[in-house]
Design a protein around this motif. Structure first.
Motif, PDB file in Angstrom:
ATOM      1  N   GLN A   1       0.831  -1.192   0.000  1.00  0.00           N
ATOM      2  CA  GLN A   1       0.000   0.000   0.000  1.00  0.00           C
ATOM      3  C   GLN A   1       0.870   1.249   0.000  1.00  0.00           C
ATOM      4  N   GLU A   2       0.539   2.160  -0.917  1.00  0.00           N
ATOM      5  CA  GLU A   2       1.308   3.392  -1.091  1.00  0.00           C
ATOM      6  C   GLU A   2       0.408   4.588  -0.796  1.00  0.00           C
ATOM      7  N   ILE A   3       0.836   5.460   0.092  1.00  0.00           N
ATOM      8  CA  ILE A   3       0.009   6.572   0.554  1.00  0.00           C
ATOM      9  C   ILE A   3       0.403   7.874  -0.156  1.00  0.00           C
ATOM     10  N   PHE A   4      -0.629   8.596  -0.629  1.00  0.00           N
ATOM     11  CA  PHE A   4      -0.425   9.908  -1.241  1.00  0.00           C
ATOM     12  C   PHE A   4      -1.213  10.924  -0.413  1.00  0.00           C
ATOM     13  N   ASN A   5      -0.534  11.722   0.364  1.00  0.00           N
ATOM     14  CA  ASN A   5      -1.197  12.704   1.226  1.00  0.00           C
ATOM     15  C   ASN A   5      -1.734  13.866   0.402  1.00  0.00           C
ATOM     16  N   LEU A   6      -3.008  14.191   0.610  1.00  0.00           N
ATOM     17  CA  LEU A   6      -3.612  15.339  -0.050  1.00  0.00           C
ATOM     18  C   LEU A   6      -3.833  16.490   0.926  1.00  0.00           C
ATOM     19  N   GLY A   7      -3.918  16.176   2.214  1.00  0.00           N
ATOM     20  CA  GLY A   7      -4.031  17.208   3.229  1.00  0.00           C
ATOM     21  C   GLY A   7      -5.368  17.914   3.263  1.00  0.00           C
ATOM     22  N   LEU A   8      -6.413  17.316   2.689  1.00  0.00           N
ATOM     23  CA  LEU A   8      -7.738  17.927   2.659  1.00  0.00           C
ATOM     24  C   LEU A   8      -8.694  17.145   3.552  1.00  0.00           C
ATOM     25  N   ALA A   9      -9.511  17.878   4.305  1.00  0.00           N
ATOM     26  CA  ALA A   9     -10.482  17.226   5.188  1.00  0.00           C
ATOM     27  C   ALA A   9     -11.706  16.769   4.393  1.00  0.00           C
ATOM     28  N   ASN A  10     -12.411  15.783   4.952  1.00  0.00           N
ATOM     29  CA  ASN A  10     -13.681  15.294   4.405  1.00  0.00           C
ATOM     30  C   ASN A  10     -13.564  14.745   2.993  1.00  0.00           C
ATOM     31  N   LEU A  11     -12.455  14.071   2.701  1.00  0.00           N
ATOM     32  CA  LEU A  11     -12.353  13.309   1.456  1.00  0.00           C
ATOM     33  C   LEU A  11     -13.250  12.080   1.575  1.00  0.00           C
ATOM     34  N   ARG A  12     -14.115  11.864   0.592  1.00  0.00           N
ATOM     35  CA  ARG A  12     -15.008  10.701   0.707  1.00  0.00           C
ATOM     36  C   ARG A  12     -15.070   9.871  -0.571  1.00  0.00           C
ATOM     37  N   GLY A  13     -15.193  10.505  -1.715  1.00  0.00           N
ATOM     38  CA  GLY A  13     -15.420   9.741  -2.937  1.00  0.00           C
ATOM     39  C   GLY A  13     -14.210   9.703  -3.838  1.00  0.00           C
ATOM     40  N   ILE A  14     -14.014   8.542  -4.482  1.00  0.00           N
ATOM     41  CA  ILE A  14     -12.921   8.385  -5.440  1.00  0.00           C
ATOM     42  C   ILE A  14     -13.394   7.452  -6.553  1.00  0.00           C
ATOM     43  N   SER A  15     -13.031   7.792  -7.790  1.00  0.00           N
ATOM     44  CA  SER A  15     -13.334   6.920  -8.919  1.00  0.00           C
ATOM     45  C   SER A  15     -12.290   7.158 -10.002  1.00  0.00           C
ATOM     46  N   PHE A  16     -12.345   6.359 -11.052  1.00  0.00           N
ATOM     47  CA  PHE A  16     -11.379   6.486 -12.137  1.00  0.00           C
ATOM     48  C   PHE A  16     -12.120   6.866 -13.403  1.00  0.00           C
ATOM     49  N   ASP A  17     -11.695   7.962 -14.027  1.00  0.00           N
ATOM     50  CA  ASP A  17     -12.275   8.421 -15.285  1.00  0.00           C
ATOM     51  C   ASP A  17     -11.487   7.776 -16.421  1.00  0.00           C
ATOM     52  N   GLN A  18     -12.063   6.767 -17.065  1.00  0.00           N
ATOM     53  CA  GLN A  18     -11.352   6.032 -18.109  1.00  0.00           C
ATOM     54  C   GLN A  18     -11.069   6.910 -19.328  1.00  0.00           C
ATOM     55  N   ARG A  19     -11.953   7.850 -19.591  1.00  0.00           N
ATOM     56  CA  ARG A  19     -11.778   8.693 -20.775  1.00  0.00           C
ATOM     57  C   ARG A  19     -10.536   9.564 -20.663  1.00  0.00           C
ATOM     58  N   GLU A  20     -10.310  10.145 -19.483  1.00  0.00           N
ATOM     59  CA  GLU A  20      -9.148  11.009 -19.279  1.00  0.00           C
ATOM     60  C   GLU A  20      -7.962  10.276 -18.678  1.00  0.00           C
ATOM     61  N   GLY A  21      -8.199   9.088 -18.122  1.00  0.00           N
ATOM     62  CA  GLY A  21      -7.129   8.366 -17.449  1.00  0.00           C
ATOM     63  C   GLY A  21      -6.720   9.020 -16.153  1.00  0.00           C
ATOM     64  N   LYS A  22      -7.683   9.660 -15.462  1.00  0.00           N
ATOM     65  CA  LYS A  22      -7.400  10.371 -14.221  1.00  0.00           C
ATOM     66  C   LYS A  22      -8.237   9.798 -13.069  1.00  0.00           C
ATOM     67  N   LEU A  23      -7.685   9.901 -11.881  1.00  0.00           N
ATOM     68  CA  LEU A  23      -8.467   9.621 -10.684  1.00  0.00           C
ATOM     69  C   LEU A  23      -9.290  10.856 -10.338  1.00  0.00           C
ATOM     70  N   LEU A  24     -10.529  10.628  -9.915  1.00  0.00           N
ATOM     71  CA  LEU A  24     -11.387  11.717  -9.455  1.00  0.00           C
ATOM     72  C   LEU A  24     -11.598  11.551  -7.956  1.00  0.00           C
ATOM     73  N   VAL A  25     -11.308  12.604  -7.205  1.00  0.00           N
ATOM     74  CA  VAL A  25     -11.493  12.596  -5.752  1.00  0.00           C
ATOM     75  C   VAL A  25     -12.333  13.817  -5.394  1.00  0.00           C
TER      76      VAL A  25
END
Length: 466
Positions: free
Chosen positions: A59-83
């Motif tokens: 497991q690899e951790i990427f700190n974003l430092g933002l409170a109340n992070l809840r949703g994450i998904s992957f946008d296949q069209r752009e190849g980006k993670l959405l948070v």
């Protein structure tokens, strides 16, 4: 970026999508779930970070430092993670975990995000509404209310939106155009916090057990099935034969029906003279009587096992307006002279819904829908509670024009007010169906010879749960 290595799994990540899916251990406050084609991603709300599970199970951790992070998904069209975080959507590079773009939105508490085409579907935690964000115009362009008590995450898959609800720990499927529920999947979990549909597999974050779990389900055009239970029963039948001569007679014992609701296996009779056969297309064990058989009191035992599923049937829009007629094999379950040839499935659903609202008993309900020409098949079932038999009751399946058979174990609507919905619980085990629209008094049928009609015999029925 901070990186830690925690060896929790001892197999390559691709293996997780095989039939023998393993379960990943997560951190304490896991939320959300995404799959980028190679890795799982989830959010740790305590760390204010997203976490990637790599090919080796590290497991690899990427700190974003933002409170109340809840949703994450992957946008296949752009190849980006959405948070999602309060009032913003973050786009991240899945290789570096770095933020590449931010989108401001007027939503404070967001439970999850899903993407398809040019749209983001955003689950508003405060209202339980799915808000639709149009990337082309950078505007919220509408949406629909989910009517969920505690919605927790959203994902897109199989031309539908899927939303988890932690109040009953079920997953609900929605039509993206109408916002109507088109099915649901029951789980045995207690704290769902993430949701992902990949191909035919449904994955959830089980926060209580700190795991990613695969939820088995079966999906067809007519229903979604989940929540499986298995029962093994031994049934004892006591009945009486009054015929004086049995030399040409036959006895048939109907099997419990085996269908999408319950898969009955290993039906075995202690009396070997009963052999597998059929009576009016229904599986049965049949005995050919001889002069050695005596009339009077009879006792018979058989056993079987059944794997039962929780099934939600949904009569979709495509069934409601089309012209259709009843198939020939339902002719014994309704009176053709009471059928209205101008009615569509929509008309029959309205009548069935009205009968469920106004009937004061199951018999009253059956009478009401019989009068408008709805085919019915009565059945007797055992209702279980916590794997123990609670009651035996009589219920009915009905045939919806152009759609097919659906069960109504309880005529009352309960909390479900959608006339298109019908369900069969995994805790309901059907012992036997009737052969026509008249209720059968037992699974036992008798005829004096092959030219005589089958007669349904009364019986005392008892059973043991193995």
């Amino acid at each position: 970026m901070k990186k830690i290595i925690v060896i929790l799994i001892f197999f390559p990540i691709g293996f997780v999508f095989s039939q023998e899916a393993k379960e990943y251990k997560l951190t304490e406050k896991a939320y959300g779930l995404a799959w980028d084609g190679v890795h799982f991603w989830y959010i740790d709300t305590n760390r204010r970070a997203i976490i990637k599970i790599n090919e080796n199970g590290e497991q690899e951790i990427f700190n974003l430092g933002l409170a109340n992070l809840r949703g994450i998904s992957f946008d296949q069209r752009e190849g980006k993670l959405l948070v999602v975080a309060p009032k913003q959507i973050l786009k991240l590079d899945p290789n570096s975990g770095g933020i590449t773009d931010k989108i401001n939105i007027p939503l404070q508490n967001i439970a999850g995000i899903a993407s398809f085409g040019n749209y983001y579907y955003i689950l508003d935690l405060d209202s339980g509404k799915v808000q639709i964000y149009d990337q082309a115009t950078a505007l919220l362009i509408g949406g629909f209310f989910t009517d969920r008590i505690r919605p927790r995450d959203i994902c897109y898959g199989r031309d539908s939106l899927w939303i988890s609800d932690s109040s009953d720990n079920s997953v609900y499927r929605y039509d993206t155009k109408t916002g109507k529920i088109t099915g649901s999947i029951k789980t045995s979990l207690r704290s769902i916090r993430g949701l992902l549909l990949s191909g035919s597999k449904l994955w959830v974050v089980d926060r209580e057990n700190k795991e990613i779990k695969n939820i088995p389900f079966v999906e067809t055009e007519r229903f979604i099935a989940s929540g499986e239970e298995e029962y093994s029963l031994e049934v004892t039948l006591k009945f009486k034969i009054n015929s004086t001569s049995l030399s040409k007679a036959q006895i048939a014992i109907l099997h419990p029906p085996s269908n999408e609701q319950q898969r009955v296996r290993s039906v075995k009779f202690t009396d070997a003279t009963y052999q597998p056969g059929f009576i009016q297309r229904n599986r049965a064990h049949i005995k050919k009587m001889t002069i050695e058989d005596l009339p009077g009191e009879q006792t018979l035992k058989y056993k079987f096992s059944s794997r039962n599923q929780f099934i939600k049937y949904y009569v979709g829009e495509e069934y409601l307006g089309k012209e259709s007629v009843y198939p020939g094999d339902v002719s014994s379950y309704y009176s053709k002279d009471k059928e209205n040839p101008k009615w569509t499935a929509r008309d029959y659903l309205d009548s069935i819904f009205l009968a469920r609202q106004t009937a004061d008993s199951m018999n009253d309900f059956k009478n009401k829908i019989t009068e408008v020409g709805v085919p019915i098949q009565p059945f007797r079932m055992i209702r279980f509670e916590q794997s123990k038999p609670k009651s035996i009751q009589d219920s009915v399946s009905i045939f919806v024009l152009g759609y097919g058979w659906v069960p109504i174990a309880d005529f009352a609507l309960g909390a479900n007010s959608d006339k298109r919905y019908f369900e069969k619980k995994e805790t309901d085990l059907i012992l036997y169906n009737s052969l026509d629209s008249n209720p059968s008094v037992s699974p036992i049928y008798f005829r004096k010879d092959t030219n005589s009609p089958w007669e349904n015999l009364p019986a005392e029925i008892s059973y043991k749960v193995k």
